[in-house]
Each structure stands twice: as structure tokens, then as C-alpha cells.
Design a protein around this motif. Structure first.
Motif, PDB file in Angstrom:
ATOM      1  N   GLY A  19     -26.750  25.865   8.680  1.00  0.00           N
ATOM      2  CA  GLY A  19     -26.840  24.726   9.584  1.00  0.00           C
ATOM      3  C   GLY A  19     -26.212  25.096  10.914  1.00  0.00           C
ATOM      4  N   LYS A  20     -26.364  24.241  11.910  1.00  0.00           N
ATOM      5  CA  LYS A  20     -25.876  24.548  13.245  1.00  0.00           C
ATOM      6  C   LYS A  20     -24.374  24.319  13.353  1.00  0.00           C
ATOM      7  CE  LYS A  20     -26.620  23.630  18.151  1.00  0.00           C
ATOM      8  NZ  LYS A  20     -27.367  22.835  19.153  1.00  0.00           N
ATOM      9  N   ILE A  21     -23.638  25.381  13.711  1.00  0.00           N
ATOM     10  CA  ILE A  21     -22.191  25.318  13.915  1.00  0.00           C
ATOM     11  C   ILE A  21     -21.919  25.105  15.402  1.00  0.00           C
ATOM     12  CG2 ILE A  21     -20.027  26.613  13.787  1.00  0.00           C
ATOM     13  CD1 ILE A  21     -21.174  28.055  11.334  1.00  0.00           C
ATOM     14  N   ILE A  22     -21.103  24.085  15.718  1.00  0.00           N
ATOM     15  CA  ILE A  22     -20.791  23.770  17.112  1.00  0.00           C
ATOM     16  C   ILE A  22     -19.502  24.456  17.557  1.00  0.00           C
ATOM     17  CG2 ILE A  22     -20.264  21.910  18.737  1.00  0.00           C
ATOM     18  CD1 ILE A  22     -21.948  20.070  16.959  1.00  0.00           C
ATOM     19  N   LYS A  23     -18.442  24.277  16.761  1.00  0.00           N
ATOM     20  CA  LYS A  23     -17.142  24.889  17.071  1.00  0.00           C
ATOM     21  C   LYS A  23     -16.476  25.336  15.784  1.00  0.00           C
ATOM     22  CE  LYS A  23     -16.190  22.089  21.218  1.00  0.00           C
ATOM     23  NZ  LYS A  23     -15.245  21.120  21.842  1.00  0.00           N
ATOM     24  N   THR A  24     -15.586  26.318  15.918  1.00  0.00           N
ATOM     25  CA  THR A  24     -14.827  26.809  14.771  1.00  0.00           C
ATOM     26  C   THR A  24     -13.347  26.837  15.138  1.00  0.00           C
ATOM     27  OG1 THR A  24     -16.689  28.217  14.116  1.00  0.00           O
ATOM     28  CG2 THR A  24     -14.566  28.684  13.101  1.00  0.00           C
ATOM     29  N   TYR A  25     -12.503  26.328  14.230  1.00  0.00           N
ATOM     30  CA  TYR A  25     -11.053  26.303  14.435  1.00  0.00           C
ATOM     31  C   TYR A  25     -10.382  27.021  13.258  1.00  0.00           C
ATOM     32  CZ  TYR A  25     -12.299  22.406  17.553  1.00  0.00           C
ATOM     33  OH  TYR A  25     -12.858  21.613  18.518  1.00  0.00           O
ATOM     34  N   GLN A  26      -9.202  27.596  13.527  1.00  0.00           N
ATOM     35  CA  GLN A  26      -8.501  28.356  12.484  1.00  0.00           C
ATOM     36  C   GLN A  26      -6.999  28.130  12.609  1.00  0.00           C
ATOM     37  OE1 GLN A  26      -9.745  32.606  11.181  1.00  0.00           O
ATOM     38  NE2 GLN A  26      -8.120  32.932  12.666  1.00  0.00           N
ATOM     39  N   THR A  27      -6.330  27.955  11.454  1.00  0.00           N
ATOM     40  CA  THR A  27      -4.865  27.826  11.474  1.00  0.00           C
ATOM     41  C   THR A  27      -4.187  29.176  11.315  1.00  0.00           C
ATOM     42  OG1 THR A  27      -4.690  27.477   9.069  1.00  0.00           O
ATOM     43  CG2 THR A  27      -5.011  25.518  10.456  1.00  0.00           C
ATOM     44  N   ALA A  28      -4.837  30.096  10.606  1.00  0.00           N
ATOM     45  CA  ALA A  28      -4.294  31.437  10.381  1.00  0.00           C
ATOM     46  C   ALA A  28      -5.441  32.346   9.973  1.00  0.00           C
ATOM     47  CB  ALA A  28      -3.223  31.414   9.296  1.00  0.00           C
ATOM     48  N   GLU A  29      -5.268  33.638  10.178  1.00  0.00           N
ATOM     49  CA  GLU A  29      -6.337  34.563   9.814  1.00  0.00           C
ATOM     50  C   GLU A  29      -6.516  34.629   8.297  1.00  0.00           C
ATOM     51  OE1 GLU A  29      -5.989  38.387  11.592  1.00  0.00           O
ATOM     52  OE2 GLU A  29      -6.045  37.613  13.648  1.00  0.00           O
ATOM     53  N   GLN A  75       0.845  -1.187   0.000  1.00  0.00           N
ATOM     54  CA  GLN A  75       0.000   0.000   0.000  1.00  0.00           C
ATOM     55  C   GLN A  75       0.885   1.243   0.000  1.00  0.00           C
ATOM     56  OE1 GLN A  75      -2.374   1.315   3.608  1.00  0.00           O
ATOM     57  NE2 GLN A  75      -3.973   0.314   2.388  1.00  0.00           N
ATOM     58  N   THR A  76       0.550   2.201  -0.847  1.00  0.00           N
ATOM     59  CA  THR A  76       1.294   3.456  -0.914  1.00  0.00           C
ATOM     60  C   THR A  76       0.591   4.492  -0.055  1.00  0.00           C
ATOM     61  OG1 THR A  76       2.075   2.953  -3.152  1.00  0.00           O
ATOM     62  CG2 THR A  76       2.200   5.246  -2.443  1.00  0.00           C
ATOM     63  N   GLN A  77       1.338   5.102   0.866  1.00  0.00           N
ATOM     64  CA  GLN A  77       0.781   6.065   1.801  1.00  0.00           C
ATOM     65  C   GLN A  77       1.527   7.394   1.701  1.00  0.00           C
ATOM     66  OE1 GLN A  77       1.427   3.997   5.505  1.00  0.00           O
ATOM     67  NE2 GLN A  77      -0.433   2.766   5.294  1.00  0.00           N
ATOM     68  N   LEU A  78       0.838   8.452   2.054  1.00  0.00           N
ATOM     69  CA  LEU A  78       1.408   9.790   2.050  1.00  0.00           C
ATOM     70  C   LEU A  78       1.513  10.299   3.476  1.00  0.00           C
ATOM     71  CD1 LEU A  78       2.249  12.481   0.625  1.00  0.00           C
ATOM     72  CD2 LEU A  78      -0.196  13.036   0.522  1.00  0.00           C
ATOM     73  N   GLN A  79       2.687  10.832   3.838  1.00  0.00           N
ATOM     74  CA  GLN A  79       2.890  11.385   5.169  1.00  0.00           C
ATOM     75  C   GLN A  79       3.150  12.878   5.059  1.00  0.00           C
ATOM     76  OE1 GLN A  79       5.654   9.253   7.641  1.00  0.00           O
ATOM     77  NE2 GLN A  79       5.891  10.916   9.097  1.00  0.00           N
ATOM     78  N   MET A  80       2.378  13.672   5.816  1.00  0.00           N
ATOM     79  CA  MET A  80       2.501  15.133   5.794  1.00  0.00           C
ATOM     80  C   MET A  80       2.636  15.665   7.216  1.00  0.00           C
ATOM     81  SD  MET A  80      -0.655  16.095   3.265  1.00  0.00           S
ATOM     82  CE  MET A  80      -1.809  15.210   4.323  1.00  0.00           C
ATOM     83  N   THR A  81       3.276  16.809   7.347  1.00  0.00           N
ATOM     84  CA  THR A  81       3.344  17.496   8.625  1.00  0.00           C
ATOM     85  C   THR A  81       1.970  18.065   8.961  1.00  0.00           C
ATOM     86  OG1 THR A  81       5.643  18.098   8.219  1.00  0.00           O
ATOM     87  CG2 THR A  81       4.488  19.334   9.920  1.00  0.00           C
ATOM     88  N   THR A  82       1.551  17.905  10.208  1.00  0.00           N
ATOM     89  CA  THR A  82       0.249  18.426  10.618  1.00  0.00           C
ATOM     90  C   THR A  82       0.323  19.945  10.825  1.00  0.00           C
ATOM     91  OG1 THR A  82       0.762  17.936  12.932  1.00  0.00           O
ATOM     92  CG2 THR A  82      -0.512  16.302  11.712  1.00  0.00           C
ATOM     93  N   ILE A  83      -0.845  20.569  10.774  1.00  0.00           N
ATOM     94  CA  ILE A  83      -0.951  22.014  10.969  1.00  0.00           C
ATOM     95  C   ILE A  83      -1.882  22.253  12.155  1.00  0.00           C
ATOM     96  CG2 ILE A  83      -1.616  24.217   9.930  1.00  0.00           C
ATOM     97  CD1 ILE A  83      -1.071  22.992   7.204  1.00  0.00           C
ATOM     98  N   LYS A  84      -1.394  22.994  13.128  1.00  0.00           N
ATOM     99  CA  LYS A  84      -2.151  23.221  14.360  1.00  0.00           C
ATOM    100  C   LYS A  84      -3.257  24.252  14.150  1.00  0.00           C
ATOM    101  CE  LYS A  84      -1.608  24.593  19.212  1.00  0.00           C
ATOM    102  NZ  LYS A  84      -0.654  25.072  20.256  1.00  0.00           N
ATOM    103  N   SER A  85      -4.433  23.971  14.697  1.00  0.00           N
ATOM    104  CA  SER A  85      -5.564  24.890  14.679  1.00  0.00           C
ATOM    105  C   SER A  85      -5.848  25.394  16.088  1.00  0.00           C
ATOM    106  CB  SER A  85      -6.824  24.206  14.133  1.00  0.00           C
ATOM    107  OG  SER A  85      -6.649  23.779  12.798  1.00  0.00           O
ATOM    108  N   THR A  86      -6.424  26.579  16.156  1.00  0.00           N
ATOM    109  CA  THR A  86      -6.843  27.166  17.428  1.00  0.00           C
ATOM    110  C   THR A  86      -8.339  27.415  17.375  1.00  0.00           C
ATOM    111  OG1 THR A  86      -4.695  28.268  17.657  1.00  0.00           O
ATOM    112  CG2 THR A  86      -6.508  29.091  19.022  1.00  0.00           C
ATOM    113  N   GLN A  87      -9.034  27.058  18.444  1.00  0.00           N
ATOM    114  CA  GLN A  87     -10.472  27.314  18.473  1.00  0.00           C
ATOM    115  C   GLN A  87     -10.717  28.816  18.588  1.00  0.00           C
ATOM    116  OE1 GLN A  87     -12.696  24.964  21.272  1.00  0.00           O
ATOM    117  NE2 GLN A  87     -14.609  26.069  20.914  1.00  0.00           N
ATOM    118  N   ILE A  88     -11.650  29.318  17.779  1.00  0.00           N
ATOM    119  CA  ILE A  88     -11.949  30.753  17.757  1.00  0.00           C
ATOM    120  C   ILE A  88     -13.448  30.961  17.956  1.00  0.00           C
ATOM    121  CG2 ILE A  88      -9.991  31.314  16.258  1.00  0.00           C
ATOM    122  CD1 ILE A  88     -12.015  31.484  13.913  1.00  0.00           C
TER     123      ILE A  88
END
Length: 281
Positions: free
Chosen positions: A163-173, A138-151
Motif C-alpha cells: 500500500g502507499k506509505i506517506i511517512k515513516t517514523y522510528q524510535t530506535a534502529e 474510570q480506570t486509566q493508564l498513564q505512560m511516558t511517551t517515546i519520541k519518534s524521528t521521521q526517517i
């Protein structure tokens, strides 16, 4: 080309400008599909893989991508495809893409069929490395994760997403990702998204919905929108998992996830969080 590759769709790309120069540079144009599972009616998404000689300019690449029927066109230099690490560029119909998971995995799968081996990694113009892992055929792809902050909820998103939004996260403005966790009492496919409103958001927007949790993994639905970058709704995206995986692990404490992209063709992606990276296939 090997017999096993005869089933791949090879064709000429016709350009209005610089036609003959471009066609001289293009050695191979081939289609490769990823994240598909016909048994569950998930057909994934395809990428057009272009292997070319030196001389193909960025403008020529954009014209080729603009004339393609595929959501992403991947460009690889002939001189690099047998190296340990291979330079890669991706274009959609209107822009060069800064990172593209589905296009990178498609390139690795195609090269493995075409020449028997795939590079151990691909690096983008901004030197981000996308590693390729082979396990159990099986061929797999590995990537660096990107951190999100809840806003706090954004009024523009509330107007765009019906629709109903429960939480919102953002990596950059700007020029990052916004992940919107939505209620699971309404099917994700039924969420109405106002693309015109999202055009004013200088980020890609991910709608994420929890489906189930098992002992081994979490099961999630998601949709991906990037009209600011010329993509209204993506059929299948791999790069979004670098953002989604840390969020789902935070919510469920499960490092493994099964994600079903609820686009028009649907896509199924398996992911595993490993330190500061995510492995997908």
C-alpha cells in the motif's frame, strides 16, 4: 472472592513440567478484557491475570503463558497487590515482554474488582513506571511517551506493506518502534502485510491511518505487528499509544485522540497527551 467477580473466568493452568510446584504457587488465574466497545463491534483483547506466591520462576511463568489462549499473561505477586506500587511482569506465548499497556490496564481493572482498590502504579523489571488514574469511575493508564524521528522510506517495509506509505517514523534502529503513516484512500483492513518480511525487522511496526478530525480530537485507525518478538499481529495494544500519541499531536495539533485498532477483534482506545505522558483507557 467477591460476588461481583463470579463472572470472571477462573481456571486451572496445566503444565507439562514443574506442574505441581507451579500450581501451588498460583493463587488466582483470571481473565480480564480491555479496550472493548460491543456497540461499535470492538471486542478488544484479554489478558490472563496470575496472582502468585513467591517461588514461581521465570521458566514456570513462560510455560503458563505458552499454554494460555490469551495474547498476554500478567504476573503479580500476592504480597505486592495492595501496595501503592506493584511489580508486574508480562509474557506472550514465546517471550517475556518488556512493556505491555493492555496487560497493565487489565491488571488494574481486575484488582479493582477483586480487592476494591488498584495500586497507584505498576513497575516493570527495568523500573519503568505505569501509573494508574481513576477519574469519574474510570480506570486509566498513564505512560511516558517515546519520541519518534521521521526517517527515509525503508525498502524492507516497502516490500512488506502492500500500500502507499506517506511517512515513516522510528524510535530506535533496533528494539524500538517503527510507525508507518499510510494513505487513507485505501481501508487499513485491506492492507496486505507480509509477516515473513517483517520478521527481519528488529522493531515493532505500527501502521497508522488518519480517519477524521473533529474540534476536540483526531480519529485514527492503526494496526500493530511485532513478528520479531513472536506476535504476528496484536489484537489490542496499549503501549503503542506512547509512540502514536506524539505523532498524531504533531500532525493534527490535537492532544486528544480516538484510536481504533483494525485487528481481527478490533479495539477502541481513547488517549490524551499530557506533557511527556499519554493517558489511555
Amino acid at each position: 472472592m467477591r460476588k461481583s467477580n463470579k463472572r470472571l473466568c477462573l481456571y486451572n493452568t496445566h503444565l507439562k513440567a514443574n506442574k505441581y510446584t507451579a500450581l501451588r504457587c498460583v493463587l488466582i488465574a483470571a481473565e480480564q478484557t480491555v479496550f472493548s466497545d460491543p456497540h461499535s463491534q470492538c471486542y478488544g483483547s484479554s489478558a490472563l491475570i496470575i496472582i502468585h506466591r513467591n517461588g514461581l520462576t521465570s521458566a514456570m511463568m513462560q510455560k503458563i503463558a505458552s499454554s494460555s489462549t490469551h495474547p498476554a499473561t500478567v504476573f503479580l505477586k500476592q504480597q505486592d497487590i495492595k501496595k501503592r506500587h506493584c511489580a508486574i511482569r508480562w509474557f506472550n506465548h514465546s517471550h517475556e515482554i518488556s512493556r505491555c499497556g493492555h496487560g497493565t490496564l487489565a491488571a488494574a481493572l481486575f484488582l479493582k474488582k477483586f480487592q476494591g482498590i488498584s495500586p497507584q502504579g505498576f513497575y516493570s523489571n527495568n523500573k519503568e513506571l505505569f501509573s494508574i488514574k481513576s477519574q469519574r469511575k474510570q480506570t486509566q493508564l498513564q505512560m511516558t511517551t517515546i519520541k519518534s524521528t521521521q526517517i527515509a522510506p525503508l525498502p524492507l517495509l516497502s516490500n512488506a506493506i502492500k500500500g502507499k506509505i506517506i511517512k515513516t517514523y522510528q524510535t530506535a534502529e533496533q528494539h524500538g518502534y517503527i510507525t508507518v503513516l499510510v494513505d487513507n484512500r485505501q481501508p487499513l483492513t485491506s492492507y496486505i502485510v507480509d509477516i515473513d518480511e517483517l520478521t527481519h525487522v528488529a522493531n515493532a511496526v505500527i501502521l497508522l491511518q488518519q480517519a477524521n478530525i473533529t474540534e476536540q480530537q483526531g480519529v485514527w485507525y492503526f494496526r500493530y505487528f511485532a513478528p520479531y518478538y513472536g506476535v504476528n499481529e496484536d489484537r489490542a495494544t496499549g503501549s503503542a499509544l506512547s509512540v502514536i500519541a506524539p505523532i498524531t499531536e504533531q500532525l493534527t495539533h490535537k492532544k486528544q485522540s480516538l484510536l481504533i485498532q483494525q485487528s481481527s477483534t478490533k479495539a477502541v482506545i481513547h488517549s490524551c497527551l499530557s506533557g511527556k505522558s499519554v493517558i489511555i483507557h
